[in-house]
Design a protein around this motif. Structure first.
Motif, mmCIF file in Angstrom:
data_model
loop_
_atom_site.group_PDB
_atom_site.id
_atom_site.type_symbol
_atom_site.label_atom_id
_atom_site.label_comp_id
_atom_site.label_asym_id
_atom_site.label_seq_id
_atom_site.Cartn_x
_atom_site.Cartn_y
_atom_site.Cartn_z
ATOM 1 N N ALA A 227 40.748 40.688 37.562
ATOM 2 C CA ALA A 227 40.722 41.362 36.261
ATOM 3 C C ALA A 227 41.404 40.500 35.199
ATOM 4 O O ALA A 227 40.952 40.425 34.049
ATOM 5 C CB ALA A 227 41.401 42.726 36.357
ATOM 6 N N GLY A 228 42.510 39.822 35.592
ATOM 7 C CA GLY A 228 43.179 38.922 34.655
ATOM 8 C C GLY A 228 42.310 37.737 34.295
ATOM 9 O O GLY A 228 42.266 37.315 33.137
ATOM 10 N N GLY A 229 41.593 37.179 35.287
ATOM 11 C CA GLY A 229 40.680 36.080 35.004
ATOM 12 C C GLY A 229 39.559 36.499 34.080
ATOM 13 O O GLY A 229 39.130 35.728 33.204
ATOM 14 N N ALA A 230 39.071 37.747 34.252
ATOM 15 C CA ALA A 230 38.024 38.267 33.373
ATOM 16 C C ALA A 230 38.531 38.409 31.947
ATOM 17 O O ALA A 230 37.793 38.141 30.985
ATOM 18 C CB ALA A 230 37.528 39.609 33.903
ATOM 19 N N ARG A 231 39.789 38.784 31.813
ATOM 20 C CA ARG A 231 40.357 38.932 30.472
ATOM 21 C C ARG A 231 40.512 37.573 29.785
ATOM 22 O O ARG A 231 40.268 37.442 28.574
ATOM 23 C CB ARG A 231 41.722 39.621 30.562
ATOM 24 C CG ARG A 231 42.432 39.785 29.217
ATOM 25 C CD ARG A 231 43.778 40.478 29.384
ATOM 26 N NE ARG A 231 44.664 39.715 30.250
ATOM 27 C CZ ARG A 231 45.390 38.667 29.851
ATOM 28 N NH1 ARG A 231 45.304 38.242 28.584
ATOM 29 N NH2 ARG A 231 46.176 38.030 30.681
ATOM 30 N N LEU A 232 40.907 36.559 30.545
ATOM 31 C CA LEU A 232 41.172 35.247 29.963
ATOM 32 C C LEU A 232 39.907 34.424 29.747
ATOM 33 O O LEU A 232 39.846 33.603 28.821
ATOM 34 C CB LEU A 232 42.136 34.471 30.868
ATOM 35 C CG LEU A 232 43.566 34.990 30.927
ATOM 36 C CD1 LEU A 232 44.339 34.294 32.043
ATOM 37 C CD2 LEU A 232 44.273 34.803 29.590
ATOM 38 N N ALA A 233 38.899 34.608 30.612
ATOM 39 C CA ALA A 233 37.713 33.740 30.547
ATOM 40 C C ALA A 233 36.408 34.507 30.379
ATOM 41 O O ALA A 233 35.348 33.866 30.278
ATOM 42 C CB ALA A 233 37.644 32.873 31.804
ATOM 43 N N GLY A 234 36.452 35.822 30.359
ATOM 44 C CA GLY A 234 35.233 36.605 30.230
ATOM 45 C C GLY A 234 34.808 37.192 31.566
ATOM 46 O O GLY A 234 34.818 36.497 32.591
ATOM 47 N N ARG A 235 34.418 38.446 31.541
ATOM 48 C CA ARG A 235 34.046 39.134 32.777
ATOM 49 C C ARG A 235 32.814 38.498 33.428
ATOM 50 O O ARG A 235 32.767 38.309 34.644
ATOM 51 C CB ARG A 235 33.796 40.620 32.494
ATOM 52 C CG ARG A 235 33.664 41.499 33.751
ATOM 53 C CD ARG A 235 33.503 42.961 33.353
ATOM 54 N NE ARG A 235 34.630 43.389 32.555
ATOM 55 C CZ ARG A 235 35.754 43.886 33.081
ATOM 56 N NH1 ARG A 235 35.876 43.999 34.389
ATOM 57 N NH2 ARG A 235 36.749 44.275 32.304
ATOM 58 N N ALA A 236 31.828 38.155 32.613
ATOM 59 C CA ALA A 236 30.616 37.551 33.163
ATOM 60 C C ALA A 236 30.925 36.219 33.844
ATOM 61 O O ALA A 236 30.364 35.904 34.899
ATOM 62 C CB ALA A 236 29.577 37.353 32.058
ATOM 63 N N ASN A 237 31.827 35.443 33.264
ATOM 64 C CA ASN A 237 32.203 34.165 33.870
ATOM 65 C C ASN A 237 32.964 34.364 35.179
ATOM 66 O O ASN A 237 32.763 33.613 36.137
ATOM 67 C CB ASN A 237 33.051 33.350 32.893
ATOM 68 C CG ASN A 237 32.254 32.862 31.696
ATOM 69 O OD1 ASN A 237 31.043 32.682 31.776
ATOM 70 N ND2 ASN A 237 32.932 32.648 30.585
#
Length: 293
Positions: A227-237
């Motif tokens: 979830a943190g990665g989705a926030r920083l780089a985008g959920r689709a990514n």
């Protein structure tokens, strides 16, 4: 399955060795006329149970660098290294943490990990296989996942949880060992042969239960880091990166010392899942997709 048994066996071996040391000390103290009560036993358990966890946390970066032979990027020598450092710097600033060291290690499988003693003294490392096999937006999501681990304090929490549970195992096995020795083996002082046998058996049983608790937390923190990665780089990514990892035919082969901190790790179903450090990638992708909805 062999790696699971090795992981559990290593933890149990550590507990048993620490237990034997405590077993030798306690009767000696009693023989010297020193009363070993539960408070003293707790102190012993804290020293031996938490001591190893704290030492491993303080040495985690060095151990990770030695285990993977990762090279910290001191001065970027090419565009890829410069992009990696700049991306981690931006994500760290957005997450409110100090700039981690950025490293690359040579391995064919796509993987990455983060470790370190604090949120402001961490290491983020990626494999050469990940850089070769992923698109830049996917690598960015993987970096975001690892930076999120650092920002969430997962390395500290996981290590301290292991230390607390080690302390609990060492303490409870001794308290129950004394009870069993007096009730079953009729020992007046509670340190007869039945005590030593009971303590070793209890340490193994309680150690397995403690490992299950640690691995349950490890699986939960992967969802949070996604979830943190989705926030920083985008959920689709982030979803694309997890799908790319799932499509890889290369097994995750990080050293045991940092395996729990890799973006890929041991997975399994049924009873085996209880000792796995990572949930299946399909579940992680589904959690991100459901979060978007």
């Amino acid at each position: 399955m062999q790696r699971i048994l090795l992981f559990v066996g290593t933890n149990l071996a550590v507990l048993v060795v620490l237990g034997i040391v405590m077993n030798l000390l306690e009767p000696w103290l009693v023989a010297q006329g020193i009363n070993v009560n539960h408070a003293a036993t707790l102190l012993f358990a804290l020293i031996f149970g938490m001591g190893g966890a704290v030492i491993s946390l303080l040495m985690s970066k060095r151990i990770a660098l030695m285990g993977t032979r990762a090279q910290i990027i001191e001065q970027p020598s090419n565009q890829t290294e410069r992009w990696l450092v700049d991306t981690v710097r931006r994500q760290a600033a957005e997450s409110g943490i100090g700039m981690p060291d950025v490293a690359i290690y040579d391995a064919p499988e796509p993987n990455a990990f983060a470790t370190g003693a604090s949120r402001n003294n961490a290491l983020v490392a990626v494999s050469t296989g990940l850089l070769r096999g992923m698109r830049p937006n996917e690598v960015e999501a993987v970096l975001g996942h690892e930076v999120a681990h650092v920002a969430n304090g997962d390395m500290i929490t996981l290590t301290l949880l292991q230390g607390v549970l080690n302390t609990f195992v060492l303490l409870l096995s001794r308290v129950l060992g004394q009870i069993i020795d007096r009730a079953v083996f009729r020992s007046d002082r509670g340190y007869g042969p039945g005590y030593f046998i009971s303590v070793i058996v209890l340490q193994i049983v309680l150690g397995i239960l403690a490992s299950m608790i640690v691995m349950a937390f490890s699986r939960w923190r992967e969802f949070r880091a996604d979830a943190g990665g989705a926030r920083l780089a985008g959920r689709a990514n982030m979803i694309a990166a997890l799908k790319r990892l799932g499509a890889s035919s290369q097994p995750a082969q990080l050293p045991e010392s940092v395996e729990a901190f890799g973006i890929r790790g041991r997975v399994g179903q049924g009873m085996r899942r209880l000792l796995m450090s990572h949930p299946p990638l399909e579940e992680r992708i589904r959690a991100l997709a459901e979060g978007a909805r």
